[in-house]
Design an enzyme around this catalytic site. Structure first.
Site, PDB file in Angstrom:
ATOM      1  N   ASP A  47       0.933  -1.250  -0.115  1.00  0.00           N
ATOM      2  CA  ASP A  47      -0.045  -0.294   0.198  1.00  0.00           C
ATOM      3  C   ASP A  47       0.991   1.100   0.061  1.00  0.00           C
ATOM      4  OD1 ASP A  47      -2.840   1.128   0.538  1.00  0.00           O
ATOM      5  OD2 ASP A  47      -1.617   2.159   2.058  1.00  0.00           O
ATOM      6  N   GLU A  92       1.165  -0.181  -4.554  1.00  0.00           N
ATOM      7  CA  GLU A  92       0.204   0.412  -5.410  1.00  0.00           C
ATOM      8  C   GLU A  92       1.357   2.398  -5.529  1.00  0.00           C
ATOM      9  OE1 GLU A  92      -3.858   2.924  -2.958  1.00  0.00           O
ATOM     10  OE2 GLU A  92      -1.407   3.151  -2.656  1.00  0.00           O
TER      11      GLU A  92
END
Length: 616
Positions: A335, A364
């Site tokens: 993330d 990400e």
């Protein structure tokens, strides 16, 4: 004899009492030891244990176990912590050993376990363009175990009427629907974070982690997650774990007793991130913009972790390795990749690939241009000397061009132009391509509820280069717009008492079944389509909003035609593409099953796509 028996009994009681005392003292003195256990046979022999307990830094530490060396005892500004540097030699046997803590007349021990490292079955990268990833928000997918809807050790309780509340979905709910995944044809599951998020509110999403080694009890247990991975493998499927390095939850246990002031990026007053990903790679970035990105907090309940602290960076890297080894996952999605210290992130990538060569890790990277994204997916050092070591990025550039292309009055030349920039990447074929996820409005909403355009976007996502990912519910036409709690909506039929069960054909509307079957047809064909898995891409400049491209190997060739226009072409000529059609005389259209006896022209209706497997 009676005298000696009494003495022996008394001695036994004294030893037993001492053992109980030591155990009680151990429990009292040590509140956390992490990682909770480790493995022998690791490529990297080094292990750093975080030891947390009242005034533990005042104790001397020792251990004796063949092959295990206590190299260094690290003290930090908080006397309630020690960081122990261990070295575990290659030939160390699995087993348990005692870590001894002594101070004056006080003495207690902690038993630490070393397990044997498993041999991974996968050789090479586990997740490839042959796969299709299915992204699930566990709290919103299905409630398989109603007994854990609210748990004693977590604050937020079940409230399904609250869009931002806990709805009760769990790991068992995911496992109960392997039949659905198999029917649809996806090969890989990616769950939004399942680790403990012990927050008073808004904890369902999973990104405010309060214990990096513990599954949230409202979702299940560590063993439940491990069972999910093992069951997936038995069924020929794979699992990606969602991990977070940029921040933790305000409810994390260490927030009440930080190891050091620099464990977090702290400001005089609450300071939010500017969420400008490109600041991490901008050669002209101001220091204030850079600091806001990398040190600003995501939210008031998400403290920003400072990976410039070597102890914390090591802790997070070891946590990733621990989950790979413990659960057997096939990949990691990291993330907010550009937000933490980028040198620590590069170190993480190197450590994971050292231990698990070719392990799939997707970053990400939320930026709208390929040039921005290429900073993270580059096969050589960037101009500033930075090497990311990332082997897959989230292709937001292609996502945004896809939404523009298939949106109202959109032109498919948008995706053509974006793909033409692939030269900036180290490995564009490893990019994760997607048309929806948990952070954006639902695909159907973004396409003005035009079902035909949604189908076109699916054709493109599932046949272009890269590793495709779809978001749960898009296959049954979920259409909510943000806020997030509405986008991450409950899957109909995942809860007892739901008015319908969209996991079944009878529980879906005719239009939902039409789209489900459309995607299902592509996905199940795709499983054996080597031209898509390993093929090169040749595309032709779109004309009149019609895009034609080929995916091909030396022995397979697939032609994809996407008519994004409002015009029907009863006899769409293929003459322009004769170079790519050379050596082929006929084909089979995958979506309809119709055979093409010649490759001179095709019937191309408006807002439709053709996937044609070519043959000689």
């Amino acid at each position: 004899m009676k005298f000696y028996a009494k003495r022996l009994l008394l001695l036994f009681v004294m030893v037993l009492s001492t053992s109980f005392f030591c155990l009680a003292q151990e429990k009292e003195m040590l509140t956390h030891v992490e990682p909770p256990f480790w493995w022998t046979g690791m490529t990297n022999p080094d292990l750093q244990l975080l030891i947390h307990g009242k005034n533990i830094a005042s104790f001397e530490v020792s251990l004796q176990y063949p092959g295990v060396q206590l190299k260094k005892i690290n003290k930090v500004e908080n006397a309630n912590y020690l960081f122990l540097d261990l070295s575990i030699s290659k030939n160390t046997k699995p087993g348990t050993f005692s870590i001894e803590f002594t101070k004056d007349k006080q003495r207690f021990s902690y038993t630490y376990q070393l397990k044997e490292k498993k041999k991974r079955a996968q050789v090479g990268q586990a997740i490839t363009p042959a796969d299709v990833i299915y992204l699930i928000t566990p709290d919103r997918f299905a409630n398989g175990d109603t007994t854990n809807d609210s748990t004693e050790d977590t604050q937020e309780k079940l409230n399904r009427t609250n869009d931002d509340g806990r709805h009760g979905g769990d790991i068992k709910g995911v496992m109960d629907h392997f039949g659905y995944f198999e029917e649809l044809g996806v090969t890989t599951l990616w769950l939004n974070p399942f680790l403990e998020n012990d927050q008073p509110t808004y904890s369902y999403h999973g990104y405010a982690i309060s214990d990096f080694y513990k599954t949230d009890t409202r979702l299940g247990t560590n063993d439940n997650y491990k069972n999910l991975v093992e069951t997936s493998h038995k069924k020929g499927m794979k699992v990606i774990m969602d991990q977070v390095f940029n921040h933790c939850g305000a409810g994390h246990w260490w927030m009440n007793d930080l190891p050091s002031k620099d464990w977090l990026n702290q400001w005089d007053t609450f300071t939010r991130s500017n969420f400008t990903n490109i600041a991490a790679s901008d050669p002209y970035v101001s220091s204030s913009d850079f600091d806001l990105l990398t040190k600003g907090w995501f939210d008031i309940n998400m403290p920003d972790l400072n990976l410039e602290n070597d102890f914390l960076a090591t802790y997070m890297i070891q946590n990733s390795i621990w989950w790979v080894e413990y659960s057997g996952i096939d990949g990691i999605r990291l993330d907010t990749y550009p937000y933490p210290n980028k040198h620590a992130m590069s170190r993480w990538m190197k450590a994971l690939t050292q231990e698990y060569p070719d392990f799939y890790m997707v970053a990400e990277t939320w930026a709208e241009r390929a040039s921005y994204l290429s900073y993270w997916n580059n096969d050589k050092a960037n101009k500033d000397g930075y090497v990311s070591n990332v082997n897959s990025i989230s292709d937001y550039a292609l996502y945004y061009s896809l939404i523009r292309a298939f949106g109202k009055d959109g032109n498919i030349e948008e995706v053509y132009k974006t793909l033409a920039e692939d030269f900036v990447y180290g490995n564009p074929g490893n990019n994760k391509v997607f048309n929806g996820n948990h952070d954006v409005d639902r695909l159907l909403a973004l396409l003005d509820e035009d079902v035909e355009k949604l189908k076109l976007s699916m054709v493109f996502t599932l046949t272009t280069r890269g590793i495709p990912q779809i978001y749960y519910g898009d296959e049954i036409l979920m259409k909510n717009k943000r806020p997030d709690g509405k986008v991450r909506q409950d899957f109909p039929g995942g809860w007892k008492g739901d008015s319908r069960n969209a996991f079944t054909e009878s529980g879906r509307t005719p239009k939902e079944n039409e789209v489900f079957n459309y995607i299902k047809t592509i996905l199940n064909w795709r499983k054996n389509a080597k031209s898509i898995h390993k093929g090169k891409l040749t595309h032709y400049q779109p004309v009149d909003n019609v895009y034609v491209y080929f995916r091909y190997t030396n022995v397979e060739n697939t032609m994809i035609i996407i008519n994004n226009s409002d015009k029907d072409y009863p006899t769409f000529s293929l003459e322009r593409f004769e170079k790519s059609l050379e050596g082929y005389s006929k084909g089979k259209e995958i979506l309809t099953g119709k055979s093409l006896e010649n490759l001179q022209n095709v019937n191309l209706s408006k807002h439709t796509a053709l996937i044609i497997d070519l043959s000689k």
